[in-house]
Design an enzyme around this catalytic site. Structure first.
Site, PDB file in Angstrom:
ATOM      1  N   ASN A   9      77.199  21.644 -74.007  1.00 56.77           N
ATOM      2  CA  ASN A   9      77.798  22.277 -72.821  1.00 56.77           C
ATOM      3  C   ASN A   9      76.975  21.854 -71.611  1.00 56.77           C
ATOM      4  O   ASN A   9      75.886  22.376 -71.390  1.00 56.77           O
ATOM      5  CB  ASN A   9      77.790  23.806 -72.997  1.00 56.77           C
ATOM      6  CG  ASN A   9      78.295  24.524 -71.752  1.00 56.77           C
ATOM      7  OD1 ASN A   9      78.811  23.889 -70.832  1.00 56.77           O
ATOM      8  ND2 ASN A   9      78.147  25.839 -71.733  1.00 56.77           N
ATOM      9  N   LYS A  11      77.540  22.370 -68.586  1.00 58.92           N
ATOM     10  CA  LYS A  11      77.634  23.300 -67.441  1.00 58.92           C
ATOM     11  C   LYS A  11      77.904  22.482 -66.171  1.00 58.92           C
ATOM     12  O   LYS A  11      78.617  21.480 -66.247  1.00 58.92           O
ATOM     13  CB  LYS A  11      76.384  24.178 -67.364  1.00 58.92           C
ATOM     14  CG  LYS A  11      76.107  24.865 -68.710  1.00 58.92           C
ATOM     15  CD  LYS A  11      75.088  25.935 -68.675  1.00 58.92           C
ATOM     16  CE  LYS A  11      74.919  26.487 -70.095  1.00 58.92           C
ATOM     17  NZ  LYS A  11      74.014  27.640 -70.153  1.00 58.92           N
ATOM     18  N   HIS A  94      82.483  32.175 -72.153  1.00 60.75           N
ATOM     19  CA  HIS A  94      81.042  31.919 -72.026  1.00 60.75           C
ATOM     20  C   HIS A  94      80.427  33.034 -71.181  1.00 60.75           C
ATOM     21  O   HIS A  94      81.041  33.515 -70.225  1.00 60.75           O
ATOM     22  CB  HIS A  94      80.797  30.553 -71.383  1.00 60.75           C
ATOM     23  CG  HIS A  94      79.365  30.132 -71.469  1.00 60.75           C
ATOM     24  ND1 HIS A  94      78.396  30.644 -70.628  1.00 60.75           N
ATOM     25  CD2 HIS A  94      78.725  29.304 -72.331  1.00 60.75           C
ATOM     26  CE1 HIS A  94      77.227  30.117 -70.954  1.00 60.75           C
ATOM     27  NE2 HIS A  94      77.394  29.311 -71.991  1.00 60.75           N
ATOM     28  N   GLU A  96      78.381  33.030 -68.895  1.00 57.61           N
ATOM     29  CA  GLU A  96      78.317  32.776 -67.448  1.00 57.61           C
ATOM     30  C   GLU A  96      79.664  33.045 -66.796  1.00 57.61           C
ATOM     31  O   GLU A  96      79.730  33.491 -65.645  1.00 57.61           O
ATOM     32  CB  GLU A  96      77.822  31.335 -67.197  1.00 57.61           C
ATOM     33  CG  GLU A  96      76.329  31.224 -67.485  1.00 57.61           C
ATOM     34  CD  GLU A  96      75.863  29.891 -68.051  1.00 57.61           C
ATOM     35  OE1 GLU A  96      76.555  28.877 -67.871  1.00 57.61           O
ATOM     36  OE2 GLU A  96      74.786  29.882 -68.693  1.00 57.61           O
ATOM     37  N   GLU A 166      76.055  33.534 -78.701  1.00 54.39           N
ATOM     38  CA  GLU A 166      75.019  33.158 -77.736  1.00 54.39           C
ATOM     39  C   GLU A 166      74.443  34.426 -77.104  1.00 54.39           C
ATOM     40  O   GLU A 166      75.029  34.963 -76.155  1.00 54.39           O
ATOM     41  CB  GLU A 166      75.614  32.285 -76.628  1.00 54.39           C
ATOM     42  CG  GLU A 166      76.246  31.002 -77.112  1.00 54.39           C
ATOM     43  CD  GLU A 166      76.363  29.974 -75.991  1.00 54.39           C
ATOM     44  OE1 GLU A 166      75.665  28.961 -76.081  1.00 54.39           O
ATOM     45  OE2 GLU A 166      77.109  30.193 -75.038  1.00 54.39           O
ATOM     46  N   GLY A 172      69.228  29.497 -71.497  1.00 49.65           N
ATOM     47  CA  GLY A 172      68.537  28.865 -70.378  1.00 49.65           C
ATOM     48  C   GLY A 172      67.169  29.459 -70.090  1.00 49.65           C
ATOM     49  O   GLY A 172      66.558  29.161 -69.069  1.00 49.65           O
ATOM     50  N   SER A 212      68.927  28.305 -75.854  1.00 52.07           N
ATOM     51  CA  SER A 212      67.650  27.584 -75.936  1.00 52.07           C
ATOM     52  C   SER A 212      67.504  26.808 -77.249  1.00 52.07           C
ATOM     53  O   SER A 212      66.406  26.736 -77.813  1.00 52.07           O
ATOM     54  CB  SER A 212      66.470  28.535 -75.728  1.00 52.07           C
ATOM     55  OG  SER A 212      66.535  29.126 -74.442  1.00 52.07           O
TER      56      SER A 212
HETATM   57  P1  13P Z   1      70.771  26.513 -73.147  1.00 56.13           P
HETATM   58  O1  13P Z   1      70.817  25.676 -74.390  1.00 56.13           O
HETATM   59  O2  13P Z   1      70.398  25.745 -71.916  1.00 56.13           O
HETATM   60  O3  13P Z   1      69.970  27.756 -73.345  1.00 56.13           O
HETATM   61  O4  13P Z   1      72.291  26.999 -72.873  1.00 56.13           O
HETATM   62  C1  13P Z   1      72.993  27.594 -73.911  1.00 56.13           C
HETATM   63  C2  13P Z   1      74.417  27.734 -73.517  1.00 56.13           C
HETATM   64  O5  13P Z   1      74.760  28.531 -72.678  1.00 56.13           O
HETATM   65  C3  13P Z   1      75.382  26.844 -74.166  1.00 56.13           C
HETATM   66  O6  13P Z   1      76.679  27.260 -73.911  1.00 56.13           O
END
Ligand code: 13P
Length: 253
Positions: A9, A11, A94, A96, A166, A172, A212
């Site tokens: 992903n 982003k 997601h 976010e 997640e 992150g 992560s």
């Molecule tokens: P990270 O791997 O950067 O923590 O992000 C995870 C994520 O949100 C994948 O959708």
């Protein structure tokens, strides 16, 4: 045997040039045949993905879509548009999108339904926040996110979906969940899926862990047979890193 899935992903990262270079490297990597690799890239790079990845085993994913077919929804993208761009998968729910763009259960449910109607595979994301975890609400939050997302779906439809557990506090942050957190979270999700479908459906759908995930920790997650792969943010942004991560994950099997 469930599918092993690795999703990258990106982003809101990347440029056209970086995407070209990424793909040039990645398409030449001998990827494991017994796994599915999906790159969830920003919308503007989908055409490049479509041009470069057709005929390869790498699948093209989008990070979001709207639930309506068309209309006055400035800035939005429909499922048909994603299909036109060669997408086979789409992230829905997601954290976010839930937290920064206030997307709630019923809207996410309508997106899941639309994606399935259009032949896209939704990867439905669920996870608890730190505050929810600290107040012992992890199980109830995961159950209600699954209930809301799958409301009104047939067993056949649920069987076509992918899921990503997640924990929001691990995204992150560099604070990855323990193997036991990932395993037990996924077990709760699988049970919740069973309650909306059947045990055989819930045993058949891939549920990956995200938050992560790195080359150095993916194998320990995947050593648990409940963990069907990873949804990877930061560590998927460089083709070399993501490829190593996939290889490391397969060694965990
Ligand atoms: P990270 O791997 O950067 O923590 O992000 C995870 C994520 O949100 C994948 O959708």
């Amino acid at each position: 045997m469930r599918k092993v899935v690795f999703g990258g992903n990106w982003k809101m990262h990347g440029t056209w040039k970086q995407t070209e270079e990424y793909l040039q490297h990645f398409v030449n990597c001998p990827l494991p045949v017994n796994s599915e690799i999906i790159l969830f890239v920003p919308f503007p790079y989908l055409s490049l993905m479509q041009k470069t990845l057709s005929g390869t085993q790498i699948r093209i994913g989008a990070q979001n879509m709207h639930s309506e077919d068309k209309g006055a929804f400035t800035g939005e993208v429909s499922a048909d548009m994603l299909v036109d761009m060669g997408c086979t998968h789409v992230l829905i729910g997601h954290s976010e999108r839930r937290s920064l763009f206030f997307e709630k259960g019923p809207f996410l449910n309508s997106k899941v339904k639309k994606a399935l109607t259009k032949g896209l595979t939704p990867m439905y994301c669920i996870g608890e926040t730190l505050a929810e975890r600290e107040s012992d609400k992890t199980v109830s939050v995961l159950q209600s996110q699954i209930r809301e997302g799958l409301e009104g779906l047939s067993q056949d439809d649920i069987a076509k979906m992918y899921f990503a557990y997640e924990p929001v506090w691990a995204i992150g942050t560099g604070v990855n969940a323990s193997e036991e957190d990932a395993r037990s979270g996924i077990a709760v999700v699988r049970e919740a899926i069973a309650s909306m479908s059947s045990s055989s459906v819930s045993q058949s759908v891939p549920i990956v862990y995200g938050g992560s995930v790195k080359t150095g920790n993916i194998a320990s997650y995947m050593a648990h047979k409940e963990v069907d792969g990873g949804l990877v943010g930061g560590a998927s942004l460089k083709a070399e890193d993501f490829y190593l991560l996939i290889q490391a994950g397969m060694q965990g099997r």
